[in-house]
Motif scaffolding. Structure first.
Motif, PDB file in Angstrom:
ATOM      1  N   LEU A 146       0.851  -1.185   0.000  1.00 59.74           N
ATOM      2  CA  LEU A 146       0.000   0.000   0.000  1.00 59.74           C
ATOM      3  C   LEU A 146       0.885   1.233   0.000  1.00 59.74           C
ATOM      4  CD1 LEU A 146      -2.688  -1.072   2.638  1.00 59.74           C
ATOM      5  CD2 LEU A 146      -2.657  -1.489   0.181  1.00 59.74           C
ATOM      6  N   HIS A 147       0.770   2.021  -1.048  1.00 59.07           N
ATOM      7  CA  HIS A 147       1.646   3.184  -1.207  1.00 59.07           C
ATOM      8  C   HIS A 147       1.000   4.426  -0.602  1.00 59.07           C
ATOM      9  CE1 HIS A 147       4.628   1.164  -3.765  1.00 59.07           C
ATOM     10  NE2 HIS A 147       3.588   0.430  -4.144  1.00 59.07           N
ATOM     11  N   ILE A 148       1.715   5.021   0.349  1.00 58.99           N
ATOM     12  CA  ILE A 148       1.260   6.223   1.056  1.00 58.99           C
ATOM     13  C   ILE A 148       2.270   7.334   0.776  1.00 58.99           C
ATOM     14  CG2 ILE A 148       0.853   7.199   3.365  1.00 58.99           C
ATOM     15  CD1 ILE A 148       0.024   4.304   4.160  1.00 58.99           C
ATOM     16  N   ALA A 149       1.783   8.551   0.621  1.00 54.87           N
ATOM     17  CA  ALA A 149       2.667   9.685   0.306  1.00 54.87           C
ATOM     18  C   ALA A 149       3.793   9.821   1.325  1.00 54.87           C
ATOM     19  CB  ALA A 149       1.842  10.971   0.265  1.00 54.87           C
ATOM     20  N   ASP A 150       5.032   9.970   0.825  1.00 56.22           N
ATOM     21  CA  ASP A 150       6.220  10.253   1.650  1.00 56.22           C
ATOM     22  C   ASP A 150       6.513   9.187   2.707  1.00 56.22           C
ATOM     23  OD1 ASP A 150       6.368  12.693   0.255  1.00 56.22           O
ATOM     24  OD2 ASP A 150       4.992  13.629   1.687  1.00 56.22           O
ATOM     25  N   GLU A 151       6.063   7.971   2.488  1.00 60.10           N
ATOM     26  CA  GLU A 151       6.341   6.895   3.451  1.00 60.10           C
ATOM     27  C   GLU A 151       6.664   5.611   2.704  1.00 60.10           C
ATOM     28  OE1 GLU A 151       3.609   6.187   6.628  1.00 60.10           O
ATOM     29  OE2 GLU A 151       3.048   8.296   6.777  1.00 60.10           O
ATOM     30  N   ASP A 152       7.300   4.693   3.406  1.00 57.65           N
ATOM     31  CA  ASP A 152       7.518   3.370   2.826  1.00 57.65           C
ATOM     32  C   ASP A 152       6.170   2.669   2.685  1.00 57.65           C
ATOM     33  OD1 ASP A 152      10.238   3.736   2.803  1.00 57.65           O
ATOM     34  OD2 ASP A 152      10.546   2.846   4.792  1.00 57.65           O
ATOM     35  N   PRO A 153       6.045   1.798   1.680  1.00 52.47           N
ATOM     36  CA  PRO A 153       4.774   1.090   1.504  1.00 52.47           C
ATOM     37  C   PRO A 153       4.448   0.221   2.728  1.00 52.47           C
ATOM     38  CG  PRO A 153       6.178   0.803  -0.420  1.00 52.47           C
ATOM     39  CD  PRO A 153       7.023   1.427   0.643  1.00 52.47           C
ATOM     40  N   ILE A 154       3.161   0.068   2.989  1.00 47.88           N
ATOM     41  CA  ILE A 154       2.705  -0.865   4.032  1.00 47.88           C
ATOM     42  C   ILE A 154       2.489  -2.204   3.353  1.00 47.88           C
ATOM     43  CG2 ILE A 154       0.800  -1.438   5.600  1.00 47.88           C
ATOM     44  CD1 ILE A 154       0.414   1.578   6.017  1.00 47.88           C
ATOM     45  N   ILE A 155       3.104  -3.240   3.916  1.00 49.99           N
ATOM     46  CA  ILE A 155       2.980  -4.585   3.338  1.00 49.99           C
ATOM     47  C   ILE A 155       1.916  -5.343   4.128  1.00 49.99           C
ATOM     48  CG2 ILE A 155       4.195  -6.759   2.911  1.00 49.99           C
ATOM     49  CD1 ILE A 155       6.801  -4.962   2.830  1.00 49.99           C
ATOM     50  N   CYS A 156       0.976  -5.960   3.420  1.00 52.42           N
ATOM     51  CA  CYS A 156      -0.092  -6.690   4.111  1.00 52.42           C
ATOM     52  C   CYS A 156      -0.582  -7.857   3.256  1.00 52.42           C
ATOM     53  CB  CYS A 156      -1.245  -5.757   4.456  1.00 52.42           C
ATOM     54  SG  CYS A 156      -1.993  -5.007   3.000  1.00 52.42           S
ATOM     55  N   ASP A 157      -1.397  -8.697   3.899  1.00 59.72           N
ATOM     56  CA  ASP A 157      -1.926  -9.892   3.215  1.00 59.72           C
ATOM     57  C   ASP A 157      -3.292  -9.643   2.582  1.00 59.72           C
ATOM     58  OD1 ASP A 157       0.140 -11.937   4.203  1.00 59.72           O
ATOM     59  OD2 ASP A 157      -0.532 -10.999   6.065  1.00 59.72           O
ATOM     60  N   LYS A 158      -4.114  -8.878   3.292  1.00 59.80           N
ATOM     61  CA  LYS A 158      -5.487  -8.615   2.813  1.00 59.80           C
ATOM     62  C   LYS A 158      -5.779  -7.119   2.936  1.00 59.80           C
ATOM     63  CE  LYS A 158      -6.803 -13.172   2.846  1.00 59.80           C
ATOM     64  NZ  LYS A 158      -7.796 -13.728   3.747  1.00 59.80           N
ATOM     65  N   VAL A 159      -6.660  -6.632   2.059  1.00 62.40           N
ATOM     66  CA  VAL A 159      -7.058  -5.214   2.095  1.00 62.40           C
ATOM     67  C   VAL A 159      -8.581  -5.129   1.995  1.00 62.40           C
ATOM     68  CG1 VAL A 159      -6.936  -2.979   0.922  1.00 62.40           C
ATOM     69  CG2 VAL A 159      -4.916  -4.431   1.004  1.00 62.40           C
ATOM     70  N   ILE A 160      -9.168  -4.282   2.836  1.00 62.72           N
ATOM     71  CA  ILE A 160     -10.601  -3.984   2.725  1.00 62.72           C
ATOM     72  C   ILE A 160     -10.735  -2.488   2.448  1.00 62.72           C
ATOM     73  CG2 ILE A 160     -12.876  -4.134   3.815  1.00 62.72           C
ATOM     74  CD1 ILE A 160     -11.721  -6.168   5.797  1.00 62.72           C
ATOM     75  N   VAL A 161     -11.352  -2.154   1.320  1.00 65.07           N
ATOM     76  CA  VAL A 161     -11.525  -0.745   0.943  1.00 65.07           C
ATOM     77  C   VAL A 161     -12.918  -0.277   1.389  1.00 65.07           C
ATOM     78  CG1 VAL A 161     -11.610   0.920  -0.961  1.00 65.07           C
ATOM     79  CG2 VAL A 161      -9.956  -0.960  -1.015  1.00 65.07           C
ATOM     80  N   THR A 162     -12.927   0.744   2.250  1.00 65.87           N
ATOM     81  CA  THR A 162     -14.194   1.294   2.760  1.00 65.87           C
ATOM     82  C   THR A 162     -14.110   2.824   2.738  1.00 65.87           C
ATOM     83  OG1 THR A 162     -13.374   1.233   5.034  1.00 65.87           O
ATOM     84  CG2 THR A 162     -14.575  -0.701   4.283  1.00 65.87           C
ATOM     85  N   THR A 163     -13.749   3.370   1.584  1.00 63.03           N
ATOM     86  CA  THR A 163     -13.454   4.809   1.501  1.00 63.03           C
ATOM     87  C   THR A 163     -14.690   5.681   1.280  1.00 63.03           C
ATOM     88  OG1 THR A 163     -12.838   4.360  -0.794  1.00 63.03           O
ATOM     89  CG2 THR A 163     -11.045   4.601   0.785  1.00 63.03           C
TER      90      THR A 163
END
Length: 405
Positions: A146-163
């Protein structure tokens, strides 16, 4: 297993809570791009939070969704309104049902619901981080970056999008690049603006029930109608705005609305009653003997529109004047020019196409391990607690789906 939920609203918290509850070994992280959580919960229902609707029949319940009815029918079999009520009440949030079926906390304070969700998330060790905007989801072998501005990516197994709902379809491009079809987003749940029309001087007058019709799109509903300082509102109008959202957007919110102030009364029956009153009571004043019960201000407005002096006797009222009055009672027509959002509630139709989602677990059919819940999907309900219910239901299913090893 690391599960990341993107979006700190109702669906996001419910998904996070149920993912953490279903898999005690999972690390659950919720990311919110702003500095505030559960903002829609906070303002809904005028700050009281309309948690759900008391409708317990899933077939009737699902018919309250202009988009998503078919899919929600099966989803509600897993988590319905009675489950929502039990869930909150078992966590010491006492609820009450109002006459129109809307369910609120007894405290009449949305903070009660917010505290419950925050406490439950804390108890289940859900990590929450604010001001974290995910710009891009990058699928990789066995998981995601997961790419976030000005930070290292967050590595994960599952993602739930609730935006949540996006005012413009462009706001969903970051999900479109993953191969999902985006249904164009337009506002749903809004009131009708009738600028510079004398009817707006009757603000505060309501009629229940009245029938509201949109002749151009062949759609009509009945229910309470409220006259406001900008035009027409109330449940019947809001329901039309919801079911007709796409057609009204195509017309740039310029269309005709027709109101039958006598609800289901037909033209001939209305005219006959008025003519019978005139024949039987020729010397009675019009305002002292009128067969239809309507608010006095509205009645006076309709009399004036028909050119009738309310203080005149029935014998002095011409047939043409009665026909004009019938027209005003049954076919009162206005030119709508624009819309106004309903209170602070911002609801959109459109979003991720429901064809791209497996409603058994809310998983994307395009990318394994990616789940969706809430209003980011092409789901929206009419007013009355229905939008929160779809958030709780899809959040619950997505949370369990993502937690599954």
């Amino acid at each position: 297993m690391k599960i990341v939920i993107i979006g700190g609203g109702a669906a996001g918290f419910f998904a996070a809570i149920h993912a953490a509850s279903a898999n005690k070994d999972a690390e659950v992280l919720l990311l919110e791009k702003t500095s505030k959580l559960l903002q829609k919960v906070k303002i809904s229902g005028g700050g009281r939070c309309n948690v759900t609707n008391a409708c317990a029949d899933n077939k009737i319940l699902s018919s309250s969704y202009p988009r998503g009815e078919k899919q929600l029918k099966s989803a509600f079999a897993k988590f319905t309104t009675t489950d929502t009520i039990k869930w909150f009440e078992s966590r010491k949030v006492k609820l009450k049902t109002e006459a129109d079926g809307r369910v609120f906390p007894v405290t009449d304070d949305s903070e009660t619901v917010i505290k419950c969700l925050l406490n439950e998330a804390k108890k289940l060790k859900v990590a929450v981080e604010l001001n974290k905007e995910v710009r891009r989801i990058e699928p990789r072998e066995g998981g995601f970056n997961l790419h976030i501005a000005d930070e290292d990516p967050i590595i994960c197994d599952k993602v739930i999008v609730t935006t949540g709902g996006s005012p413009k379809s462009d706001g969903l491009n970051w999900l479109k690049t993953l191969g999902h079809e985006i249904i164009e987003t337009v506002p749903s749940l809004f009131t009708f603006n009738i600028p510079n029309n004398p009817i707006t001087e009757l603000m505060g007058v309501s009629v229940n029930p009245a029938r509201v019709k949109l002749p151009e799109i062949k759609m009509e509903y009945n229910g309470p109608v409220l006259i406001t300082h900008w035009g027409l509102s109330g449940p019947a109008v809001l329901k039309l705005s919801s079911f007709g959202a796409k057609q009204l957007a195509e017309r740039n919110y310029h269309f005709e609305v027709q109101v039958n102030w006598l609800n289901d009364k037909k033209e001939d029956a209305c005219r006959n009653e008025l003519m019978n009153i005139k024949a039987a009571n020729p010397n009675r004043q019009v305002n002292n003997l009128f067969p239809f019960k309507l608010p006095a201000r509205l009645l006076l407005f309709l009399f004036e529109k028909a050119g009738i002096d309310e203080k005149k006797r029935w014998t002095e009222i011409s047939k043409d004047a009665i026909n004009s009055l019938v027209k005003g009672l049954i076919y009162d027509t206005y030119a709508v020019q624009g819309k106004t959002g309903f209170k602070e509630e911002f609801v959109t139709c459109g979003g991720i196409s429901l064809n791209d989602i497996d409603f058994r677990n809310m998983q994307s059919k395009k990318i394994k391990g990616l789940y969706f819940a809430g209003e980011v999907l092409d789901i929206d309900g009419i007013t009355g607690g229905f939008n929160f219910q779809s958030a709780w239901t899809t959040g619950y299913i997505a949370g369990l789906g993502a937690a599954n090893k």
